[in-house]
Design a protein around this motif. Structure first.
Motif, PDB file in Angstrom:
ATOM      1  N   TYR A 287       0.903  -1.228   0.202  1.00  0.00           N
ATOM      2  CA  TYR A 287      -0.193  -0.162  -0.128  1.00  0.00           C
ATOM      3  C   TYR A 287       0.807   1.275  -0.072  1.00  0.00           C
ATOM      4  O   TYR A 287       0.440   2.423  -0.634  1.00  0.00           O
ATOM      5  CB  TYR A 287      -0.970   0.015   1.125  1.00  0.00           C
ATOM      6  CG  TYR A 287      -1.911  -1.091   1.341  1.00  0.00           C
ATOM      7  CD1 TYR A 287      -2.806  -1.365   0.425  1.00  0.00           C
ATOM      8  CD2 TYR A 287      -1.542  -2.156   2.206  1.00  0.00           C
ATOM      9  CE1 TYR A 287      -3.654  -2.476   0.418  1.00  0.00           C
ATOM     10  CE2 TYR A 287      -2.548  -3.203   2.210  1.00  0.00           C
ATOM     11  CZ  TYR A 287      -3.668  -3.435   1.510  1.00  0.00           C
ATOM     12  OH  TYR A 287      -4.428  -4.434   1.381  1.00  0.00           O
ATOM     13  N   GLY A 288       2.112   1.158   0.788  1.00  0.00           N
ATOM     14  CA  GLY A 288       2.828   2.359   0.604  1.00  0.00           C
ATOM     15  C   GLY A 288       3.903   2.327  -0.371  1.00  0.00           C
ATOM     16  O   GLY A 288       4.655   3.492  -0.500  1.00  0.00           O
ATOM     17  N   ARG A 289       3.868   1.491  -1.240  1.00  0.00           N
ATOM     18  CA  ARG A 289       5.131   1.332  -2.124  1.00  0.00           C
ATOM     19  C   ARG A 289       4.908   2.410  -3.311  1.00  0.00           C
ATOM     20  O   ARG A 289       5.894   3.143  -3.763  1.00  0.00           O
ATOM     21  CB  ARG A 289       5.194   0.016  -2.939  1.00  0.00           C
ATOM     22  CG  ARG A 289       6.459  -0.041  -3.710  1.00  0.00           C
ATOM     23  CD  ARG A 289       6.701  -1.572  -4.092  1.00  0.00           C
ATOM     24  NE  ARG A 289       7.627  -1.474  -5.198  1.00  0.00           N
ATOM     25  CZ  ARG A 289       9.157  -1.298  -4.587  1.00  0.00           C
ATOM     26  NH1 ARG A 289       9.516  -1.298  -3.631  1.00  0.00           N
ATOM     27  NH2 ARG A 289       9.946  -1.505  -5.785  1.00  0.00           N
TER      28      ARG A 289
ATOM     29  N   SER B 105      -3.651  -3.561  10.592  1.00  0.00           N
ATOM     30  CA  SER B 105      -2.407  -4.256  11.487  1.00  0.00           C
ATOM     31  C   SER B 105      -1.171  -3.543  11.603  1.00  0.00           C
ATOM     32  O   SER B 105      -0.123  -3.689  12.071  1.00  0.00           O
ATOM     33  CB  SER B 105      -2.373  -5.758  10.735  1.00  0.00           C
ATOM     34  OG  SER B 105      -1.645  -5.599   9.394  1.00  0.00           O
ATOM     35  N   VAL B 106      -1.401  -2.303  10.716  1.00  0.00           N
ATOM     36  CA  VAL B 106      -0.184  -1.286  10.946  1.00  0.00           C
ATOM     37  C   VAL B 106      -0.544   0.060  11.479  1.00  0.00           C
ATOM     38  O   VAL B 106      -1.645   0.460  11.181  1.00  0.00           O
ATOM     39  CB  VAL B 106       0.455  -0.907   9.470  1.00  0.00           C
ATOM     40  CG1 VAL B 106       1.464  -0.056   9.709  1.00  0.00           C
ATOM     41  CG2 VAL B 106       0.950  -2.257   8.650  1.00  0.00           C
ATOM     42  N   GLY B 107       0.107   0.439  12.405  1.00  0.00           N
ATOM     43  CA  GLY B 107      -0.443   1.713  12.937  1.00  0.00           C
ATOM     44  C   GLY B 107       0.803   2.449  13.894  1.00  0.00           C
ATOM     45  O   GLY B 107       1.754   1.986  13.886  1.00  0.00           O
TER      46      GLY B 107
ATOM     47  N   SER C  90       3.582   7.446   2.685  1.00  0.00           N
ATOM     48  CA  SER C  90       3.398   6.081   2.370  1.00  0.00           C
ATOM     49  C   SER C  90       3.016   5.431   3.647  1.00  0.00           C
ATOM     50  O   SER C  90       2.229   4.655   3.421  1.00  0.00           O
ATOM     51  CB  SER C  90       4.920   5.889   2.380  1.00  0.00           C
ATOM     52  OG  SER C  90       5.106   4.345   2.309  1.00  0.00           O
ATOM     53  N   PHE C  91       3.286   5.794   5.010  1.00  0.00           N
ATOM     54  CA  PHE C  91       2.564   5.095   6.037  1.00  0.00           C
ATOM     55  C   PHE C  91       1.259   5.376   6.358  1.00  0.00           C
ATOM     56  O   PHE C  91       0.486   4.625   6.780  1.00  0.00           O
ATOM     57  CB  PHE C  91       3.690   5.570   7.351  1.00  0.00           C
ATOM     58  CG  PHE C  91       4.868   4.770   7.613  1.00  0.00           C
ATOM     59  CD1 PHE C  91       5.026   3.816   8.558  1.00  0.00           C
ATOM     60  CD2 PHE C  91       5.914   4.773   6.660  1.00  0.00           C
ATOM     61  CE1 PHE C  91       6.082   3.137   9.042  1.00  0.00           C
ATOM     62  CE2 PHE C  91       7.234   4.202   6.943  1.00  0.00           C
ATOM     63  CZ  PHE C  91       7.169   3.225   8.065  1.00  0.00           C
ATOM     64  N   ASP C  92       0.689   6.655   6.219  1.00  0.00           N
ATOM     65  CA  ASP C  92      -0.675   6.977   6.404  1.00  0.00           C
ATOM     66  C   ASP C  92      -1.303   6.141   5.155  1.00  0.00           C
ATOM     67  O   ASP C  92      -2.280   5.554   5.535  1.00  0.00           O
ATOM     68  CB  ASP C  92      -0.893   8.482   5.780  1.00  0.00           C
ATOM     69  CG  ASP C  92      -2.417   8.702   5.886  1.00  0.00           C
ATOM     70  OD1 ASP C  92      -2.704   8.657   7.090  1.00  0.00           O
ATOM     71  OD2 ASP C  92      -3.000   9.041   4.876  1.00  0.00           O
ATOM     72  N   SER C  93      -0.896   6.001   3.974  1.00  0.00           N
ATOM     73  CA  SER C  93      -1.745   5.204   2.986  1.00  0.00           C
ATOM     74  C   SER C  93      -1.709   3.530   3.377  1.00  0.00           C
ATOM     75  O   SER C  93      -2.749   2.950   3.302  1.00  0.00           O
ATOM     76  CB  SER C  93      -0.855   4.954   1.595  1.00  0.00           C
ATOM     77  OG  SER C  93      -0.749   6.297   1.229  1.00  0.00           O
ATOM     78  N   THR C  94      -0.477   3.048   4.203  1.00  0.00           N
ATOM     79  CA  THR C  94      -0.826   1.669   4.754  1.00  0.00           C
ATOM     80  C   THR C  94      -1.500   1.553   5.773  1.00  0.00           C
ATOM     81  O   THR C  94      -2.396   0.752   5.896  1.00  0.00           O
ATOM     82  CB  THR C  94       0.769   1.236   5.104  1.00  0.00           C
ATOM     83  OG1 THR C  94       1.602   1.596   3.988  1.00  0.00           O
ATOM     84  CG2 THR C  94       0.904  -0.196   5.258  1.00  0.00           C
ATOM     85  N   VAL C  95      -1.697   2.707   6.621  1.00  0.00           N
ATOM     86  CA  VAL C  95      -2.525   2.310   7.813  1.00  0.00           C
ATOM     87  C   VAL C  95      -3.838   2.374   7.438  1.00  0.00           C
ATOM     88  O   VAL C  95      -4.896   1.847   7.793  1.00  0.00           O
ATOM     89  CB  VAL C  95      -2.269   3.745   8.826  1.00  0.00           C
ATOM     90  CG1 VAL C  95      -3.381   3.811   9.755  1.00  0.00           C
ATOM     91  CG2 VAL C  95      -0.870   3.625   9.289  1.00  0.00           C
ATOM     92  N   LYS C  96      -4.174   3.469   6.372  1.00  0.00           N
ATOM     93  CA  LYS C  96      -5.459   3.337   5.910  1.00  0.00           C
ATOM     94  C   LYS C  96      -5.969   2.132   5.305  1.00  0.00           C
ATOM     95  O   LYS C  96      -7.169   1.879   5.211  1.00  0.00           O
ATOM     96  CB  LYS C  96      -5.587   4.599   4.751  1.00  0.00           C
ATOM     97  CG  LYS C  96      -5.469   5.955   5.402  1.00  0.00           C
ATOM     98  CD  LYS C  96      -6.729   6.424   6.162  1.00  0.00           C
ATOM     99  CE  LYS C  96      -6.813   7.999   6.426  1.00  0.00           C
ATOM    100  NZ  LYS C  96      -5.513   8.359   7.080  1.00  0.00           N
ATOM    101  N   ALA C  97      -5.265   1.252   4.638  1.00  0.00           N
ATOM    102  CA  ALA C  97      -5.607   0.163   3.963  1.00  0.00           C
ATOM    103  C   ALA C  97      -5.353  -1.299   4.813  1.00  0.00           C
ATOM    104  O   ALA C  97      -6.045  -2.353   4.485  1.00  0.00           O
ATOM    105  CB  ALA C  97      -4.865   0.017   2.775  1.00  0.00           C
TER     106      ALA C  97
END
Length: 246
Positions: free
Chosen positions: A155-157, A190-192, A180-187
């Protein structure tokens, strides 16, 4: 799950990791996934970890313990003559820890796997960055592959691939990584946050800017809001699809 990024810049190296671990929706905890070792004026080494928490903590603990009794193992992480040798040492330690679990009937490629990002600089050599696999082998970052991700990477790539520039400042790199991290957290829940970071300036041979971005951090909230607005505005600015006449 985890999300960690190690990135090479002309200015130096930048590292960021989330802190969330979970064993089910009702068992979510915060653990630091970044470790930094320093001999001021001689070397700085940073390690990011993804995978089984028991495995990664055992690796870091062994590396620390062997610093206290260097006669038992030569070289130690702070005694390795080069970053390549430091990567070899960490890879051997990871393989050793996973091997112990394998001997008790577990498979190294399942329950106890872990992947690491190792980066830093040792006096006399340039800053270097490595991705270390559970099997104990590793690859090194280059101009063709200037950053590594571990954990929940997909998601963050896209933003990293599109917006990365080796000449960007640490401040610009922070903005890029937080998107990148916000995009990953939104999707992926399990990442936060919190997110830990370390910005190492090339040839400084000392720990650089180290800190933690909390979930309620004003800059993180602004980045999340502005990025979401920018994506919506970009989409709305594109022409609509024209349906064929019926």
């Amino acid at each position: 799950m985890t999300y960690c990024v190690g990135m090479m810049l002309e200015a130096g190296l930048i590292f960021m990791s989330d802190t969330r671990t979970n064993a089910g929706l009702d068992n979510i905890s915060t653990f630091k996934k970044m470790s930094v070792w320093e001999t001021p004026g001689e070397r700085v080494i940073t390690l990011l970890s993804s995978g089984n928490l028991a495995t990664t903590q055992a690796v870091v603990s062994l590396l620390d313990e062997r610093l206290k009794s260097p006669e038992d193992r030569d070289p130690t992480l702070l005694g390795a003559p080069s970053m390549f040798q430091a990567a070899n040492l960490v890879a051997d330690t990871l393989r050793e820890v996973i091997g112990r679990h394998a001997q008790s009937g577990q498979r190294a490629d399942s329950a106890f796997e872990a992947t690491l990002i190792l980066g830093g600089q040792i006096k006399g050599g340039p800053p270097r960055l490595f991705l270390i696999y559970p099997e104990g082998n590793f690859i090194e970052a280059s101009s063709d592959t200037p950053f590594f991700q571990v954990g929940e990477t997909k998601y963050g790539r896209p933003i990293l691939v599109r917006a990365y520039d080796s000449a960007m400042s640490f401040e610009a790199a922070m903005k890029l990584l937080l998107v990148s991290f916000d995009s990953t957290v939104k999707a992926n829940l399990s990442v936060g946050a919190p997110f830990d970071f370390h910005f190492f300036r090339a040839d400084s041979l000392k720990v650089g800017h180290v800190g933690r971005i909390e979930q309620d951090d004003a800059y993180l909230q602004a980045i999340a809001q502005d990025w979401g607005d920018a994506l919506r505005n970009a989409l709305e600015g594109m022409p609509d699809f024209t349906l064929p006449a019926t």
